[in-house]
Write an enzyme that holds these catalytic residues in place. Sequence first.
Site, PDB file in Angstrom:
ATOM      1  N   ASP A  38       0.865  -1.185   0.000  1.00  0.00           N
ATOM      2  CA  ASP A  38       0.000   0.000   0.000  1.00  0.00           C
ATOM      3  C   ASP A  38       0.905   1.239   0.000  1.00  0.00           C
ATOM      4  OD1 ASP A  38      -3.210   0.497   1.163  1.00  0.00           O
ATOM      5  OD2 ASP A  38      -1.791   2.177   1.056  1.00  0.00           O
ATOM      6  N   ILE A  39       0.590   2.199  -0.874  1.00  0.00           N
ATOM      7  CA  ILE A  39       1.463   3.385  -0.957  1.00  0.00           C
ATOM      8  C   ILE A  39       1.216   4.378   0.179  1.00  0.00           C
ATOM      9  CG2 ILE A  39       2.251   3.738  -3.341  1.00  0.00           C
ATOM     10  CD1 ILE A  39      -0.356   5.467  -3.637  1.00  0.00           C
ATOM     11  N   ASN A  92     -12.876  -3.750   2.811  1.00  0.00           N
ATOM     12  CA  ASN A  92     -13.906  -2.723   2.871  1.00  0.00           C
ATOM     13  C   ASN A  92     -14.790  -2.871   1.642  1.00  0.00           C
ATOM     14  OD1 ASN A  92     -12.588  -1.685   5.163  1.00  0.00           O
ATOM     15  ND2 ASN A  92     -11.282  -0.387   3.901  1.00  0.00           N
ATOM     16  N   GLN A  99     -14.595   1.962   1.589  1.00  0.00           N
ATOM     17  CA  GLN A  99     -13.928   1.584   0.322  1.00  0.00           C
ATOM     18  C   GLN A  99     -13.713   2.830  -0.530  1.00  0.00           C
ATOM     19  OE1 GLN A  99     -15.939  -1.414  -2.044  1.00  0.00           O
ATOM     20  NE2 GLN A  99     -14.088  -1.829  -3.253  1.00  0.00           N
ATOM     21  N   HIS A 105     -10.121  -5.736  -2.835  1.00  0.00           N
ATOM     22  CA  HIS A 105      -8.777  -5.940  -2.280  1.00  0.00           C
ATOM     23  C   HIS A 105      -8.879  -6.242  -0.792  1.00  0.00           C
ATOM     24  CE1 HIS A 105      -9.798  -1.654  -2.072  1.00  0.00           C
ATOM     25  NE2 HIS A 105      -9.167  -1.639  -0.908  1.00  0.00           N
ATOM     26  N   PHE A 106      -8.019  -7.149  -0.346  1.00  0.00           N
ATOM     27  CA  PHE A 106      -7.829  -7.368   1.081  1.00  0.00           C
ATOM     28  C   PHE A 106      -6.622  -6.556   1.529  1.00  0.00           C
ATOM     29  CE2 PHE A 106     -10.298 -11.244   0.366  1.00  0.00           C
ATOM     30  CZ  PHE A 106     -11.034 -11.344   1.538  1.00  0.00           C
ATOM     31  N   HIS A 107      -6.734  -5.988   2.713  1.00  0.00           N
ATOM     32  CA  HIS A 107      -5.598  -5.344   3.370  1.00  0.00           C
ATOM     33  C   HIS A 107      -5.002  -6.341   4.358  1.00  0.00           C
ATOM     34  CE1 HIS A 107      -6.877  -1.035   2.533  1.00  0.00           C
ATOM     35  NE2 HIS A 107      -8.034  -1.654   2.361  1.00  0.00           N
TER      36      HIS A 107
HETATM   37  P1  AMP Z   1      -9.889   1.054   0.564  1.00  0.00           P
HETATM   38  O1  AMP Z   1     -10.214   2.208   1.476  1.00  0.00           O
HETATM   39  O2  AMP Z   1     -10.157  -0.291   1.204  1.00  0.00           O
HETATM   40  O3  AMP Z   1     -10.528   1.197  -0.803  1.00  0.00           O
HETATM   41  O4  AMP Z   1      -8.326   1.110   0.398  1.00  0.00           O
HETATM   42  C1  AMP Z   1      -7.654   1.490  -0.766  1.00  0.00           C
HETATM   43  C2  AMP Z   1      -6.189   1.443  -0.447  1.00  0.00           C
HETATM   44  O5  AMP Z   1      -5.471   1.527  -1.655  1.00  0.00           O
HETATM   45  C3  AMP Z   1      -5.700   2.591   0.441  1.00  0.00           C
HETATM   46  O6  AMP Z   1      -5.095   2.027   1.621  1.00  0.00           O
HETATM   47  C4  AMP Z   1      -4.699   3.337  -0.451  1.00  0.00           C
HETATM   48  O7  AMP Z   1      -3.603   3.852   0.288  1.00  0.00           O
HETATM   49  C5  AMP Z   1      -4.291   2.253  -1.424  1.00  0.00           C
HETATM   50  N1  AMP Z   1      -3.844   2.710  -2.744  1.00  0.00           N
HETATM   51  C6  AMP Z   1      -4.472   3.566  -3.576  1.00  0.00           C
HETATM   52  N2  AMP Z   1      -3.779   3.707  -4.735  1.00  0.00           N
HETATM   53  C7  AMP Z   1      -2.705   2.885  -4.638  1.00  0.00           C
HETATM   54  C8  AMP Z   1      -1.604   2.586  -5.493  1.00  0.00           C
HETATM   55  N3  AMP Z   1      -1.484   3.151  -6.705  1.00  0.00           N
HETATM   56  N4  AMP Z   1      -0.651   1.714  -5.058  1.00  0.00           N
HETATM   57  C9  AMP Z   1      -0.762   1.147  -3.831  1.00  0.00           C
HETATM   58  N5  AMP Z   1      -1.779   1.388  -2.980  1.00  0.00           N
HETATM   59  C10 AMP Z   1      -2.736   2.254  -3.362  1.00  0.00           C
END
Ligand code: AMP
Length: 141
Positions: A38-39, A92, A99, A105-107
């Site tokens: 995650d960035i 989420n 979300q 995606h899973f975290h």
């Molecule tokens: P969510 O709130 O579950 O939709 O989480 C989306 C996640 O994606 C967040 O934790 C962001 O920091 C992460 N994210 C968004 N764009 C990128 C990217 N290009 N590379 C890596 N992580 C990302």
Amino acid sequence: MGPGSPSAAERCVFCDIAAHRSPAFVVFEDDQTIAFLDIFPFTRGHLLVIPKMHGARLTDLPFDHQTALVRTLDVMCHRAERLAPDYNLALNAGRNAGQIVFHVHFHIIPRYGEANPFRATSREPLGDDDAQALVRALSAG
Ligand code: AMP
Ligand code: ZN
């Protein structure tokens, strides 16, 4: 665009990562799934595990893609334990659940004993040097 792709008008950042059109710190990849850092991590080593097929939420995916995702989760949870034995696993589904990226995606969020990392203020952008160290720690081997 393959089946399950979003339309050109709804370009998806995670489809771009899955197709290697956008950069990411990738730590695992197979035919159906990919995992990357995650960035904007909540904690060090925060990972995202996604199917390559586009779908906004888990129930949008055919069952074999769901099972492929869970298989990769198993691999990546084991690897996350290289950083810390404890972690949060989260998904989420929908705006009201937090979300932001509408590609399932899973975290995996390693926990090091910090009180509550789930605040916007605890998130720093991922640095390149640490990202490279994490890719080494979390890749196969
Ligand atoms: P969510 O709130 O579950 O939709 O989480 C989306 C996640 O994606 C967040 O934790 C962001 O920091 C992460 N994210 C968004 N764009 C990128 C990217 N290009 N590379 C890596 N992580 C990302
Ligand atoms: Zn997508």
